[in-house]
Structure formats: structure tokens, C-alpha cells
Design a protein around this motif. Structure first.
Motif, short mmCIF file in Angstrom:
data_model
loop_
_atom_site.label_atom_id
_atom_site.label_comp_id
_atom_site.label_asym_id
_atom_site.label_seq_id
_atom_site.Cartn_x
_atom_site.Cartn_y
_atom_site.Cartn_z
N GLY A 109 59.91 2.13 -4.21
CA GLY A 109 59.45 1.86 -5.57
C GLY A 109 59.51 0.39 -5.92
O GLY A 109 58.62 -0.14 -6.59
N GLU A 110 60.56 -0.28 -5.47
CA GLU A 110 60.69 -1.71 -5.78
C GLU A 110 59.63 -2.54 -5.08
O GLU A 110 59.11 -3.50 -5.64
CB GLU A 110 62.08 -2.20 -5.37
CG GLU A 110 62.32 -3.65 -5.74
CD GLU A 110 63.76 -4.06 -5.58
OE1 GLU A 110 63.97 -5.27 -5.40
OE2 GLU A 110 64.66 -3.21 -5.64
N ILE A 111 59.27 -2.16 -3.86
CA ILE A 111 58.31 -2.95 -3.08
C ILE A 111 56.87 -2.62 -3.44
O ILE A 111 56.06 -3.53 -3.62
CB ILE A 111 58.55 -2.76 -1.57
CG1 ILE A 111 59.93 -3.33 -1.19
CG2 ILE A 111 57.46 -3.45 -0.75
CD1 ILE A 111 60.34 -3.06 0.25
N ILE A 112 56.53 -1.34 -3.53
CA ILE A 112 55.11 -1.00 -3.72
C ILE A 112 54.80 -0.07 -4.87
O ILE A 112 53.66 0.00 -5.31
CB ILE A 112 54.50 -0.38 -2.44
CG1 ILE A 112 55.25 0.87 -2.03
CG2 ILE A 112 54.40 -1.40 -1.34
CD1 ILE A 112 54.57 1.69 -0.97
N GLY A 113 55.74 0.70 -5.31
CA GLY A 113 55.44 1.68 -6.35
C GLY A 113 54.77 2.92 -5.80
O GLY A 113 55.43 3.86 -5.42
N ASP A 114 53.46 2.91 -5.70
CA ASP A 114 52.67 4.08 -5.29
C ASP A 114 52.37 4.06 -3.79
O ASP A 114 51.56 3.28 -3.32
CB ASP A 114 51.37 4.10 -6.09
CG ASP A 114 50.52 5.32 -5.83
OD1 ASP A 114 50.71 6.00 -4.80
OD2 ASP A 114 49.66 5.60 -6.67
N LYS A 115 53.03 4.96 -3.05
CA LYS A 115 52.85 5.02 -1.59
C LYS A 115 51.42 5.29 -1.18
O LYS A 115 50.89 4.65 -0.29
CB LYS A 115 53.73 6.13 -1.00
CG LYS A 115 55.05 5.70 -0.53
CD LYS A 115 55.69 6.75 0.35
CE LYS A 115 56.29 7.87 -0.44
NZ LYS A 115 57.18 8.73 0.35
N GLU A 116 50.81 6.27 -1.82
CA GLU A 116 49.45 6.67 -1.41
C GLU A 116 48.45 5.54 -1.63
O GLU A 116 47.58 5.30 -0.79
CB GLU A 116 49.02 7.94 -2.15
CG GLU A 116 49.89 9.14 -1.84
CD GLU A 116 50.06 9.41 -0.35
OE1 GLU A 116 49.07 9.36 0.41
OE2 GLU A 116 51.22 9.66 0.07
N PHE A 117 48.56 4.85 -2.74
CA PHE A 117 47.67 3.72 -3.00
C PHE A 117 47.88 2.63 -1.95
O PHE A 117 46.93 2.11 -1.38
CB PHE A 117 47.89 3.15 -4.40
CG PHE A 117 46.99 1.99 -4.70
CD1 PHE A 117 45.68 2.20 -5.10
CD2 PHE A 117 47.43 0.68 -4.55
CE1 PHE A 117 44.82 1.14 -5.36
CE2 PHE A 117 46.59 -0.40 -4.80
CZ PHE A 117 45.29 -0.17 -5.21
N PHE A 118 49.13 2.31 -1.69
CA PHE A 118 49.44 1.29 -0.68
C PHE A 118 48.86 1.65 0.68
O PHE A 118 48.18 0.84 1.31
CB PHE A 118 50.96 1.11 -0.57
CG PHE A 118 51.39 0.26 0.59
CD1 PHE A 118 51.20 -1.12 0.57
CD2 PHE A 118 51.97 0.82 1.72
CE1 PHE A 118 51.60 -1.91 1.64
CE2 PHE A 118 52.36 0.04 2.78
CZ PHE A 118 52.17 -1.33 2.75
N LEU A 119 49.10 2.87 1.11
CA LEU A 119 48.62 3.29 2.43
C LEU A 119 47.10 3.29 2.53
O LEU A 119 46.55 3.06 3.61
CB LEU A 119 49.18 4.67 2.78
CG LEU A 119 50.68 4.69 3.07
CD1 LEU A 119 51.17 6.12 3.21
CD2 LEU A 119 51.02 3.86 4.30
N SER A 120 46.42 3.51 1.44
CA SER A 120 44.95 3.52 1.49
C SER A 120 44.36 2.11 1.39
O SER A 120 43.16 1.95 1.52
CB SER A 120 44.39 4.42 0.38
OG SER A 120 44.66 3.88 -0.89
N HIS A 121 45.21 1.11 1.16
CA HIS A 121 44.74 -0.27 1.00
C HIS A 121 45.52 -1.27 1.85
O HIS A 121 45.65 -2.44 1.48
CB HIS A 121 44.83 -0.69 -0.47
CG HIS A 121 43.92 0.08 -1.36
ND1 HIS A 121 44.26 1.30 -1.90
CD2 HIS A 121 42.66 -0.18 -1.79
CE1 HIS A 121 43.26 1.74 -2.63
NE2 HIS A 121 42.28 0.87 -2.58
N VAL A 122 46.05 -0.83 2.98
CA VAL A 122 46.86 -1.72 3.82
C VAL A 122 45.98 -2.78 4.48
O VAL A 122 44.95 -2.47 5.08
CB VAL A 122 47.61 -0.94 4.92
CG1 VAL A 122 48.33 -1.87 5.87
CG2 VAL A 122 48.60 0.02 4.30
N THR A 123 46.38 -4.04 4.32
CA THR A 123 45.77 -5.16 5.03
C THR A 123 46.87 -5.85 5.82
O THR A 123 48.06 -5.59 5.59
CB THR A 123 45.16 -6.18 4.04
OG1 THR A 123 46.22 -6.75 3.27
CG2 THR A 123 44.12 -5.54 3.13
N GLU A 124 46.50 -6.73 6.74
CA GLU A 124 47.53 -7.45 7.48
C GLU A 124 48.38 -8.31 6.55
O GLU A 124 49.58 -8.43 6.75
CB GLU A 124 46.91 -8.30 8.59
CG GLU A 124 46.44 -7.49 9.78
CD GLU A 124 47.53 -6.60 10.37
OE1 GLU A 124 48.57 -7.12 10.82
OE2 GLU A 124 47.34 -5.37 10.37
#
Length: 77
Positions: free
Chosen positions: A25-40
């Protein structure tokens, strides 16, 4: 125990190294959103944030070594 010589950090995210919801939660908040928008770049930056929160100094050094180029370009812009 982690094999620090074979972490495959470019194939993973920091989520592969923790299930601690407070850290996530501190780093990204929403896991699903993060995983669908991962860049290097965000992979590197979230790994760096994770390294700051972990007490695993070997993992922190491995992250910094693997993403050295991305981290330099992020901080030089």
C-alpha cells in the motif's frame, strides 16, 4: 533463502518478494493497476522504494545493481 545471483528482477516486480499489505500500500496502493501498467522505469522505482523499506541489504544492493541505468536516468532528468 533467496539466490541473490539469480533474482531475475527484470522478470519480476517487488510484489514477488513481499505479501505485506502495508508495504504494498505504501509503495503502489492498487496492485491490479500497477501490474497492468508495469514499465521498466516504474519497476525500477518501486524496487528501489521496496529496497528502502526492507532490511535485506543484499537484496537492496542487487536491485541497485540491476537497475543502475534506469535509476541514473530517472534522477538525471
Amino acid at each position: 533463502m533467496l539466490d541473490y545471483d539469480n533474482l531475475k528482477l527484470r522478470e519480476r516486480t517487488f510484489l514477488d518478494f513481499t505479501d505485506d499489505e502495508a508495504i504494498i500500500g505504501e509503495i503502489i496502493g492498487d496492485k491490479e493497476f500497477f501490474l497492468s501498467h508495469v514499465t521498466e522505469e516504474n519497476r525500477a522505482s518501486t524496487f528501489l522504494e521496496f529496497a528502502d523499506l526492507t532490511t535485506d541489504k543484499k537484496l537492496s544492493k542487487a536491485i541497485q545493481k540491476e537497475f543502475d541505468g534506469e535509476l541514473k536516468s530517472m534522477f538525471c532528468e
